[in-house]
Design an enzyme around this catalytic site. Structure first.
Site, PDB file in Angstrom:
ATOM      1  N   GLU A  47     -46.218 -40.288 -83.954  1.00 33.41           N
ATOM      2  CA  GLU A  47     -46.372 -39.305 -85.043  1.00 33.41           C
ATOM      3  C   GLU A  47     -45.734 -39.767 -86.361  1.00 33.41           C
ATOM      4  O   GLU A  47     -46.152 -39.328 -87.428  1.00 33.41           O
ATOM      5  CB  GLU A  47     -45.777 -37.952 -84.635  1.00 33.41           C
ATOM      6  CG  GLU A  47     -46.714 -37.063 -83.838  1.00 33.41           C
ATOM      7  CD  GLU A  47     -47.972 -36.655 -84.620  1.00 33.41           C
ATOM      8  OE1 GLU A  47     -47.877 -36.324 -85.832  1.00 33.41           O
ATOM      9  OE2 GLU A  47     -49.061 -36.672 -84.014  1.00 33.41           O
ATOM     10  N   HIS A  75     -45.786 -42.860 -87.627  1.00 35.08           N
ATOM     11  CA  HIS A  75     -46.834 -43.654 -88.277  1.00 35.08           C
ATOM     12  C   HIS A  75     -47.974 -42.751 -88.754  1.00 35.08           C
ATOM     13  O   HIS A  75     -48.481 -42.907 -89.871  1.00 35.08           O
ATOM     14  CB  HIS A  75     -47.437 -44.672 -87.300  1.00 35.08           C
ATOM     15  CG  HIS A  75     -46.463 -45.655 -86.728  1.00 35.08           C
ATOM     16  ND1 HIS A  75     -46.106 -45.648 -85.402  1.00 35.08           N
ATOM     17  CD2 HIS A  75     -45.798 -46.685 -87.300  1.00 35.08           C
ATOM     18  CE1 HIS A  75     -45.259 -46.646 -85.172  1.00 35.08           C
ATOM     19  NE2 HIS A  75     -45.040 -47.285 -86.310  1.00 35.08           N
ATOM     20  N   GLY A  99     -41.889 -45.390 -94.116  1.00 34.16           N
ATOM     21  CA  GLY A  99     -41.023 -44.338 -93.606  1.00 34.16           C
ATOM     22  C   GLY A  99     -39.581 -44.518 -94.051  1.00 34.16           C
ATOM     23  O   GLY A  99     -39.079 -45.644 -94.121  1.00 34.16           O
ATOM     24  N   LYS A 104     -37.282 -43.655 -92.180  1.00 35.46           N
ATOM     25  CA  LYS A 104     -36.633 -44.036 -90.921  1.00 35.46           C
ATOM     26  C   LYS A 104     -36.012 -45.431 -91.037  1.00 35.46           C
ATOM     27  O   LYS A 104     -34.917 -45.685 -90.556  1.00 35.46           O
ATOM     28  CB  LYS A 104     -37.677 -43.979 -89.801  1.00 35.46           C
ATOM     29  CG  LYS A 104     -37.380 -44.800 -88.570  1.00 35.46           C
ATOM     30  CD  LYS A 104     -36.268 -44.184 -87.752  1.00 35.46           C
ATOM     31  CE  LYS A 104     -36.101 -44.803 -86.383  1.00 35.46           C
ATOM     32  NZ  LYS A 104     -36.145 -46.251 -86.327  1.00 35.46           N
ATOM     33  N   VAL A 110     -39.912 -38.673 -89.089  1.00 25.14           N
ATOM     34  CA  VAL A 110     -40.416 -37.706 -88.112  1.00 25.14           C
ATOM     35  C   VAL A 110     -39.572 -37.817 -86.852  1.00 25.14           C
ATOM     36  O   VAL A 110     -39.327 -38.923 -86.350  1.00 25.14           O
ATOM     37  CB  VAL A 110     -41.907 -37.967 -87.790  1.00 25.14           C
ATOM     38  CG1 VAL A 110     -42.409 -36.981 -86.735  1.00 25.14           C
ATOM     39  CG2 VAL A 110     -42.745 -37.863 -89.063  1.00 25.14           C
ATOM     40  N   ARG A 147     -39.677 -48.365 -80.251  1.00 24.10           N
ATOM     41  CA  ARG A 147     -38.687 -48.912 -79.324  1.00 24.10           C
ATOM     42  C   ARG A 147     -38.077 -47.851 -78.403  1.00 24.10           C
ATOM     43  O   ARG A 147     -37.417 -48.213 -77.426  1.00 24.10           O
ATOM     44  CB  ARG A 147     -37.570 -49.636 -80.090  1.00 24.10           C
ATOM     45  CG  ARG A 147     -38.050 -50.939 -80.737  1.00 24.10           C
ATOM     46  CD  ARG A 147     -36.902 -51.769 -81.286  1.00 24.10           C
ATOM     47  NE  ARG A 147     -37.331 -53.127 -81.622  1.00 24.10           N
ATOM     48  CZ  ARG A 147     -37.708 -53.530 -82.849  1.00 24.10           C
ATOM     49  NH1 ARG A 147     -37.693 -52.677 -83.856  1.00 24.10           N
ATOM     50  NH2 ARG A 147     -38.104 -54.768 -83.052  1.00 24.10           N
TER      51      ARG A 147
HETATM   52  P1  AMP Z   1     -43.167 -50.116 -87.629  1.00 26.27           P
HETATM   53  O1  AMP Z   1     -44.452 -50.029 -86.861  1.00 26.27           O
HETATM   54  O2  AMP Z   1     -41.969 -49.800 -86.805  1.00 26.27           O
HETATM   55  O3  AMP Z   1     -43.050 -51.392 -88.406  1.00 26.27           O
HETATM   56  O4  AMP Z   1     -43.225 -48.968 -88.707  1.00 26.27           O
HETATM   57  C1  AMP Z   1     -44.298 -48.871 -89.599  1.00 26.27           C
HETATM   58  C2  AMP Z   1     -43.997 -47.827 -90.633  1.00 26.27           C
HETATM   59  O5  AMP Z   1     -43.796 -46.561 -90.006  1.00 26.27           O
HETATM   60  C3  AMP Z   1     -42.711 -48.135 -91.419  1.00 26.27           C
HETATM   61  O6  AMP Z   1     -42.905 -47.774 -92.785  1.00 26.27           O
HETATM   62  C4  AMP Z   1     -41.720 -47.227 -90.741  1.00 26.27           C
HETATM   63  O7  AMP Z   1     -40.642 -46.857 -91.583  1.00 26.27           O
HETATM   64  C5  AMP Z   1     -42.566 -46.022 -90.422  1.00 26.27           C
HETATM   65  N1  AMP Z   1     -41.952 -45.221 -89.366  1.00 26.27           N
HETATM   66  C6  AMP Z   1     -41.512 -45.654 -88.165  1.00 26.27           C
HETATM   67  N2  AMP Z   1     -40.949 -44.631 -87.466  1.00 26.27           N
HETATM   68  C7  AMP Z   1     -41.034 -43.538 -88.275  1.00 26.27           C
HETATM   69  C8  AMP Z   1     -40.616 -42.173 -88.140  1.00 26.27           C
HETATM   70  N3  AMP Z   1     -40.013 -41.717 -87.041  1.00 26.27           N
HETATM   71  N4  AMP Z   1     -40.856 -41.333 -89.183  1.00 26.27           N
HETATM   72  C9  AMP Z   1     -41.467 -41.781 -90.302  1.00 26.27           C
HETATM   73  N5  AMP Z   1     -41.884 -43.037 -90.478  1.00 26.27           N
HETATM   74  C10 AMP Z   1     -41.672 -43.914 -89.486  1.00 26.27           C
END
Ligand code: AMP
Length: 296
Positions: A45, A47, A157, A159, A186, A197
């Site tokens: 959610e 993403h 995000g 995050k 989120v 993870r």
């Molecule tokens: P990642 O796939 O972990 O590289 O994350 C891709 C994008 O999704 C990045 O901009 C992250 O910051 C964002 N993202 C990951 N987890 C969350 C979350 N829980 N809430 C909001 N955005 C997130």
């Protein structure tokens, strides 16, 4: 009867840089604003909230799924990082993503690739101190992705707060004509930030991870009562965190733009970002909270 639930066009899925450029060119020629959401897949959610925001802003939306080897250290989880591509593809389709770019490493880093983007200063503390080379990998791949897609806006995000600041810095310094949009974290029902993870956590480890949203609630309440030094904001909480985590890499209050660590007794004239990285079992978790700005 055709199905018009999201859009008149099926989602385009491609690994080819040339096809991305061609499709983005068509969207722009049709007068659309182009939005872009880069990810490493294993979508949740968090993403999807970025993809939704992108569409709500009226964009023709591109997303990417690419597990970027350059941002993983030699002893990190590159090989075991989850890659549920078919599920991810259908989630993107449901969100109304117009183009999904899933490149191969042979196209992103062909033989002879030797250009790297290094952002200084802001990459040195927090995760940068524990993951040498990580932000060089992130900045390089994000610069490449932004130059492939050439979006008007790209969504990230909060995050990954330090990552967001690194990308803002890079986009400004390289004069990339892209608006970087930071979006709220989120969280799950128990307050734990969604992360690909989290899938590594056993049920017992997951329970231990709940210490993190507990800290955010406490910090939020202290801030609400007018506490304005890092020392008082975090008093007793590092010990609480250490009781539940196997390793605490960092846990401190930082200036939200420079990421300089706030002095213990410094009167906070800004809303600090309290950020942490811990290991619980074999899993490394990061999270952050900015009292007065972030909700829970
Ligand atoms: P990642 O796939 O972990 O590289 O994350 C891709 C994008 O999704 C990045 O901009 C992250 O910051 C964002 N993202 C990951 N987890 C969350 C979350 N829980 N809430 C909001 N955005 C997130």
């Amino acid at each position: 009867v055709p199905n018009f639930i999201h859009s008149e066009n099926a989602m385009i899925v491609t690994g080819k840089i040339g096809e991305v450029r061609k499709e983005v060119g068509k969207a722009r020629a049709a007068g659309r604003t182009v939005g872009f959401v880069p990810t490493m897949g294993a979508l949740h959610e968090g993403h999807l909230s970025l993809m939704r925001r992108c569409r709500e802003d009226g964009c023709w939306s591109a997303a990417s799924i690419y597990v970027n080897p350059a941002q993983f250290g030699p002893r990190e989880d590159l090989d075991k990082y989850p890659r549920p591509f078919e599920k991810d593809r259908s989630l993107c389709e449901k969100e109304g993503v117009d183009l999904l770019f899933a490149p191969a490493s042979a196209d992103m880093y062909p033989e002879g690739h030797s250009t790297w983007v290094t952002v200084e200063g802001i990459t040195e503390g927090l995760c940068g101190a524990f993951r040498p080379g990580h932000f060089r990998g992130v900045a390089t791949v994000v610069a490449k992705l932004l130059l492939i897609v050439l979006p008007d806006a790209a969504y990230f995000g909060r995050k990954d707060y330090q990552q967001l600041k690194v990308i803002e810095r890079m986009a400004a310094d390289l004069n990339l004509p892209v608006r970087i949009v930071g979006c709220p974290t989120v969280r799950d029902g128990d307050g734990i930030a969604l992360s690909s993870r989290n899938a590594y956590l056993s049920p017992k480890e997951r329970e231990r991870a709940r210490v993190i949203p507990g800290l955010w609630r406490e910090i939020s309440s202290r801030w609400g009562r007018g506490v304005r030094t890092a020392g008082d904001l975090l008093a007793g909480l590092a010990g609480e965190l250490a009781k539940h985590a196997d390793t605490v890499e960092y846990f401190a209050a930082y200036h939200p733009e420079t990421l300089r660590e706030a002095g213990k007794d410094e009167a906070l004239a800004f809303n600090p970002v309290v950020a942490l990285a811990v290991r619980i079992g074999a899993t490394r978790l990061i999270d952050n909270f900015q009292p007065g700005v972030d909700g829970l």
